[in-house]
Motif scaffolding. Structure first.
Motif, PDB file in Angstrom:
ATOM      1  N   PRO A  10      39.927  53.476-171.035  1.00 46.34           N
ATOM      2  CA  PRO A  10      41.314  53.241-171.716  1.00 46.34           C
ATOM      3  C   PRO A  10      41.941  52.060-171.720  1.00 46.34           C
ATOM      4  O   PRO A  10      41.994  51.665-170.700  1.00 46.34           O
ATOM      5  CB  PRO A  10      42.117  54.753-171.230  1.00 46.34           C
ATOM      6  CG  PRO A  10      41.260  55.037-169.986  1.00 46.34           C
ATOM      7  CD  PRO A  10      39.776  54.470-170.096  1.00 46.34           C
ATOM      8  N   VAL A  11      42.757  52.015-172.680  1.00 42.65           N
ATOM      9  CA  VAL A  11      43.460  50.485-172.656  1.00 42.65           C
ATOM     10  C   VAL A  11      44.763  50.945-173.702  1.00 42.65           C
ATOM     11  O   VAL A  11      44.431  51.663-174.646  1.00 42.65           O
ATOM     12  CB  VAL A  11      42.729  49.469-173.557  1.00 42.65           C
ATOM     13  CG1 VAL A  11      43.649  48.167-173.556  1.00 42.65           C
ATOM     14  CG2 VAL A  11      41.419  49.087-172.735  1.00 42.65           C
ATOM     15  N   ILE A  57      34.434  48.705-182.420  1.00 40.75           N
ATOM     16  CA  ILE A  57      34.043  49.750-181.522  1.00 40.75           C
ATOM     17  C   ILE A  57      35.365  50.708-181.185  1.00 40.75           C
ATOM     18  O   ILE A  57      36.196  49.743-180.272  1.00 40.75           O
ATOM     19  CB  ILE A  57      33.128  49.456-180.308  1.00 40.75           C
ATOM     20  CG1 ILE A  57      31.688  48.727-181.045  1.00 40.75           C
ATOM     21  CG2 ILE A  57      32.643  50.503-179.476  1.00 40.75           C
ATOM     22  CD1 ILE A  57      30.932  48.414-180.044  1.00 40.75           C
ATOM     23  N   GLU A  58      35.346  51.617-181.194  1.00 43.25           N
ATOM     24  CA  GLU A  58      36.490  52.401-180.735  1.00 43.25           C
ATOM     25  C   GLU A  58      36.845  52.531-179.215  1.00 43.25           C
ATOM     26  O   GLU A  58      35.907  52.784-178.339  1.00 43.25           O
ATOM     27  CB  GLU A  58      36.643  54.007-181.369  1.00 43.25           C
ATOM     28  CG  GLU A  58      37.722  54.529-180.876  1.00 43.25           C
ATOM     29  CD  GLU A  58      38.010  56.063-181.432  1.00 43.25           C
ATOM     30  OE1 GLU A  58      38.735  56.688-181.143  1.00 43.25           O
ATOM     31  OE2 GLU A  58      37.130  56.418-182.347  1.00 43.25           O
ATOM     32  N   VAL A  59      37.810  52.220-178.624  1.00 45.91           N
ATOM     33  CA  VAL A  59      38.318  51.996-177.535  1.00 45.91           C
ATOM     34  C   VAL A  59      39.591  52.870-177.281  1.00 45.91           C
ATOM     35  O   VAL A  59      40.504  52.880-178.137  1.00 45.91           O
ATOM     36  CB  VAL A  59      38.827  50.658-177.110  1.00 45.91           C
ATOM     37  CG1 VAL A  59      39.386  50.642-175.575  1.00 45.91           C
ATOM     38  CG2 VAL A  59      37.919  49.437-177.231  1.00 45.91           C
ATOM     39  N   PRO A  60      39.507  53.797-176.252  1.00 46.13           N
ATOM     40  CA  PRO A  60      40.310  54.676-176.056  1.00 46.13           C
ATOM     41  C   PRO A  60      41.715  54.400-175.857  1.00 46.13           C
ATOM     42  O   PRO A  60      41.839  53.319-174.987  1.00 46.13           O
ATOM     43  CB  PRO A  60      40.038  55.848-175.043  1.00 46.13           C
ATOM     44  CG  PRO A  60      38.779  55.129-174.426  1.00 46.13           C
ATOM     45  CD  PRO A  60      38.376  53.947-175.221  1.00 46.13           C
ATOM     46  N   SER A  61      42.789  54.850-176.427  1.00 43.26           N
ATOM     47  CA  SER A  61      44.307  54.253-175.791  1.00 43.26           C
ATOM     48  C   SER A  61      44.553  55.118-174.503  1.00 43.26           C
ATOM     49  O   SER A  61      44.304  56.339-174.470  1.00 43.26           O
ATOM     50  CB  SER A  61      45.257  54.820-176.788  1.00 43.26           C
ATOM     51  OG  SER A  61      44.876  54.061-178.297  1.00 43.26           O
ATOM     52  N   GLY A  62      45.301  54.464-173.750  1.00 39.06           N
ATOM     53  CA  GLY A  62      45.704  54.863-172.323  1.00 39.06           C
ATOM     54  C   GLY A  62      46.921  54.350-171.877  1.00 39.06           C
ATOM     55  O   GLY A  62      47.348  53.331-172.595  1.00 39.06           O
ATOM     56  N   ASN A  63      47.757  54.926-171.089  1.00 39.02           N
ATOM     57  CA  ASN A  63      48.801  54.219-170.363  1.00 39.02           C
ATOM     58  C   ASN A  63      48.642  53.550-169.206  1.00 39.02           C
ATOM     59  O   ASN A  63      47.790  53.493-168.590  1.00 39.02           O
ATOM     60  CB  ASN A  63      50.037  55.364-170.217  1.00 39.02           C
ATOM     61  CG  ASN A  63      50.257  56.035-171.481  1.00 39.02           C
ATOM     62  OD1 ASN A  63      50.360  55.435-172.415  1.00 39.02           O
ATOM     63  ND2 ASN A  63      50.563  57.350-171.279  1.00 39.02           N
TER      64      ASN A  63
END
Length: 63
Positions: A10-11, A57-63
């Protein structure tokens, strides 16, 4: 380098946008710096992420 590994890292969304802009502008070092600063990941993980962003390429969103 394996951009597919970035799917598990996650980013924050803002960091993804900034890193992608730097990569598309040819500034890989600044793109890596954005990811490392935002996440604390090592350079290998950051490299996977910045190339995943360029190759859509999908990178998950994160905090």
């Amino acid at each position: 380098m394996d951009p597919r590994r970035a799917r598990a890292l996650p980013v924050p969304a803002e960091a993804q946008v900034d890193a992608r802009v730097f990569m598309l502008g040819g500034d890989t070092f600044r793109a890596l710096r954005v990811i490392v600063d935002a996440t604390g990941y090592d350079l290998r993980q950051a490299r996977d992420i910045v190339y995943a962003l360029v190759y859509d390429i999908e990178v998950p969103s994160g905090n």
